[in-house]
Enzyme design. Sequence first.
Site, PDB file in Angstrom:
ATOM      1  N   ASN A 210       0.847  -1.193   0.000  1.00 29.50           N
ATOM      2  CA  ASN A 210       0.000   0.000   0.000  1.00 29.50           C
ATOM      3  C   ASN A 210       0.881   1.241   0.000  1.00 29.50           C
ATOM      4  O   ASN A 210       2.103   1.140   0.017  1.00 29.50           O
ATOM      5  CB  ASN A 210      -0.971  -0.026   1.190  1.00 29.50           C
ATOM      6  CG  ASN A 210      -0.238  -0.072   2.512  1.00 29.50           C
ATOM      7  OD1 ASN A 210       0.488   0.856   2.861  1.00 29.50           O
ATOM      8  ND2 ASN A 210      -0.403  -1.159   3.247  1.00 29.50           N
ATOM      9  N   ASP A 279      -4.586  -6.180   5.117  1.00 32.92           N
ATOM     10  CA  ASP A 279      -5.626  -6.986   5.753  1.00 32.92           C
ATOM     11  C   ASP A 279      -5.577  -8.440   5.278  1.00 32.92           C
ATOM     12  O   ASP A 279      -6.059  -9.335   5.959  1.00 32.92           O
ATOM     13  CB  ASP A 279      -7.004  -6.384   5.456  1.00 32.92           C
ATOM     14  CG  ASP A 279      -7.210  -5.074   6.222  1.00 32.92           C
ATOM     15  OD1 ASP A 279      -6.646  -4.963   7.327  1.00 32.92           O
ATOM     16  OD2 ASP A 279      -7.910  -4.178   5.714  1.00 32.92           O
ATOM     17  N   LYS A 289       8.885 -17.245  -9.936  1.00 32.16           N
ATOM     18  CA  LYS A 289       8.217 -16.100 -10.555  1.00 32.16           C
ATOM     19  C   LYS A 289       7.073 -16.592 -11.457  1.00 32.16           C
ATOM     20  O   LYS A 289       7.281 -17.491 -12.276  1.00 32.16           O
ATOM     21  CB  LYS A 289       9.258 -15.325 -11.381  1.00 32.16           C
ATOM     22  CG  LYS A 289       8.721 -14.065 -11.965  1.00 32.16           C
ATOM     23  CD  LYS A 289       9.801 -13.303 -12.710  1.00 32.16           C
ATOM     24  CE  LYS A 289       9.154 -12.184 -13.491  1.00 32.16           C
ATOM     25  NZ  LYS A 289       9.796 -11.931 -14.750  1.00 32.16           N
ATOM     26  N   ASP A 306      -5.287  -9.320  13.053  1.00 31.05           N
ATOM     27  CA  ASP A 306      -5.311  -7.904  13.399  1.00 31.05           C
ATOM     28  C   ASP A 306      -4.362  -7.701  14.588  1.00 31.05           C
ATOM     29  O   ASP A 306      -4.641  -8.155  15.694  1.00 31.05           O
ATOM     30  CB  ASP A 306      -6.746  -7.473  13.756  1.00 31.05           C
ATOM     31  CG  ASP A 306      -6.850  -5.965  13.879  1.00 31.05           C
ATOM     32  OD1 ASP A 306      -6.035  -5.365  14.616  1.00 31.05           O
ATOM     33  OD2 ASP A 306      -7.725  -5.376  13.226  1.00 31.05           O
ATOM     34  N   ILE A 307      -3.246  -7.045  14.319  1.00 32.90           N
ATOM     35  CA  ILE A 307      -2.193  -6.894  15.332  1.00 32.90           C
ATOM     36  C   ILE A 307      -2.700  -6.079  16.518  1.00 32.90           C
ATOM     37  O   ILE A 307      -2.499  -6.416  17.682  1.00 32.90           O
ATOM     38  CB  ILE A 307      -0.937  -6.232  14.708  1.00 32.90           C
ATOM     39  CG1 ILE A 307      -0.459  -7.078  13.525  1.00 32.90           C
ATOM     40  CG2 ILE A 307       0.159  -6.061  15.752  1.00 32.90           C
ATOM     41  CD1 ILE A 307       0.592  -6.407  12.662  1.00 32.90           C
ATOM     42  N   PHE A 323      -4.915   3.792  14.767  1.00 36.20           N
ATOM     43  CA  PHE A 323      -5.187   4.733  13.686  1.00 36.20           C
ATOM     44  C   PHE A 323      -6.352   4.213  12.863  1.00 36.20           C
ATOM     45  O   PHE A 323      -6.580   3.008  12.794  1.00 36.20           O
ATOM     46  CB  PHE A 323      -3.954   4.897  12.787  1.00 36.20           C
ATOM     47  CG  PHE A 323      -3.024   5.963  13.289  1.00 36.20           C
ATOM     48  CD1 PHE A 323      -2.231   5.727  14.403  1.00 36.20           C
ATOM     49  CD2 PHE A 323      -2.959   7.206  12.665  1.00 36.20           C
ATOM     50  CE1 PHE A 323      -1.385   6.711  14.897  1.00 36.20           C
ATOM     51  CE2 PHE A 323      -2.119   8.198  13.138  1.00 36.20           C
ATOM     52  CZ  PHE A 323      -1.328   7.948  14.257  1.00 36.20           C
ATOM     53  N   LYS A 337     -14.285   1.807  15.340  1.00 36.86           N
ATOM     54  CA  LYS A 337     -13.028   1.061  15.540  1.00 36.86           C
ATOM     55  C   LYS A 337     -12.520   1.204  16.967  1.00 36.86           C
ATOM     56  O   LYS A 337     -11.959   0.266  17.527  1.00 36.86           O
ATOM     57  CB  LYS A 337     -11.935   1.558  14.577  1.00 36.86           C
ATOM     58  CG  LYS A 337     -11.957   0.848  13.247  1.00 36.86           C
ATOM     59  CD  LYS A 337     -10.915   1.351  12.281  1.00 36.86           C
ATOM     60  CE  LYS A 337     -11.366   0.985  10.872  1.00 36.86           C
ATOM     61  NZ  LYS A 337     -10.598   1.628   9.836  1.00 36.86           N
ATOM     62  N   LYS A 341     -12.132  -2.343  18.614  1.00 39.46           N
ATOM     63  CA  LYS A 341     -10.777  -2.823  18.893  1.00 39.46           C
ATOM     64  C   LYS A 341     -10.359  -2.570  20.348  1.00 39.46           C
ATOM     65  O   LYS A 341      -9.216  -2.770  20.697  1.00 39.46           O
ATOM     66  CB  LYS A 341      -9.790  -2.184  17.915  1.00 39.46           C
ATOM     67  CG  LYS A 341     -10.074  -2.519  16.445  1.00 39.46           C
ATOM     68  CD  LYS A 341      -8.876  -2.291  15.553  1.00 39.46           C
ATOM     69  CE  LYS A 341      -9.228  -2.569  14.094  1.00 39.46           C
ATOM     70  NZ  LYS A 341      -8.048  -2.690  13.230  1.00 39.46           N
TER      71      LYS A 341
END
Length: 400
Positions: A210, A279, A289, A306-307, A323, A337, A341
């Site tokens: 990302n 995710d 390859k 999910d850490i 975050f 969240k 969480k």
Amino acid sequence: MELIFKKKILLGVTGGIAAYKSAELIRLLIKAGAEVRVVMTPAAREFVQPLTYQALSGHKVYTDVFDAEAESAMDHIELARWADLMIVAPASANFIAKLLDGYADNLLLTLCLASKQAVAIAPAMNQQMYLNQATQDNIHRLKSRGVKIWGPAQGEQACGDVGPGRMLEPEALLGLIEGRFSPGKLSGKKVLITAGPTHEAIDPVRYIGNRSTGRMGYALAREAFDAGAEVTLVSGPVSLDSPAGVDRISVTSALEMHDAVLSQVSGADLFIACAAVADYRVTVVAPQKIKKSAKNIQLELTPNPDILSAVTRLENKPFTLGFAAETEKLEQNAADKLKRKNLDMIAANQVGGGQTGFESDTNELLVLWPGGKQMLSLNHKNEIAKQLIDLLADHYNALE
Ligand code: CTP
């Protein structure tokens, strides 16, 4: 004044007309009870005689890497270890460039390389030299490594120009030096931070990733360290320098980040999950390859752990800041969240273009906690990080 009583200050002086002001700085430091040793570069000696500083500091001034007499008193590695704080004032453009590149061709640069702690520098030079893109880039990179940049001030210069480049006045430098010794809001606390993206391998040469650059997480690590914390940074792949004083553990994938965090979290007082963790990971990573073909291909993805939730499920969970990167319904999604969480705080930012979020130098955060919220309005990520650490520390300390 108490703050620097008996503190060991190593003052480096480089070539610049402001070197005469360093004499006054030494006088102020000595008056406040500090122990001062002075190191001069060869260029500095063109401006001031070592004897001036020797008389004021009460110690022989160090000028040469190969000075047998000085080395027998304290060798250069010992001298670097001796110092509680190293400050270079004035710091010339040439010195700044060499410091960035790790040169060690004079005693002062050697000491900076040999020092574990971040140095502070007070730039002083002609305004055009200061504004030159090369100097600006060098200062920017040193800052990101944790080097403290004090000044310069604006005003009339020795060369007749007017602009930024004057060394800060000795009184101002004394105040900043004292500030380095005042206990920070997170003094003695252990902070664990995740930063950057994760890369999920598809085959030996490709990955899913990302746009996170890690800048926000690195800035938070620097600020937490500055607030007195012992900081461990678990970082995904980024091209950023490690902040001085911060322990960095480099990982690539979400699973590696998960394992690194869980192995470090016991004993952490605060946890900041700033990483943009993927995710999903590719279920079966191709061992070779993947070759091109005319047919469509499909990748099967498996959810990553999910850490953040793994940390907040722990029995002795640290005070946790998460975050929320959102493209829509910022407050609502973040509040969700925060609850889901089980967080103590959440910092929500708008991502997907504009002046905030990934790949941007600036950010704007809406910080929520159970029963309250605060907006940190658009600013450079370093400034936002400072404000966020301040807010986090206040909330954490209120619980203590
Ligand atoms: N996070 C994490 N581990 C994951 C995913 C996210 O620790 N596998 C953390 C992030 O570091 C961040 C917070 O969870 O602090 C929220 O991340 P975000 O991507 O906004 O939320 P998700 O939980 O992934 O939810 P969604 O993608 O559905 O918005």
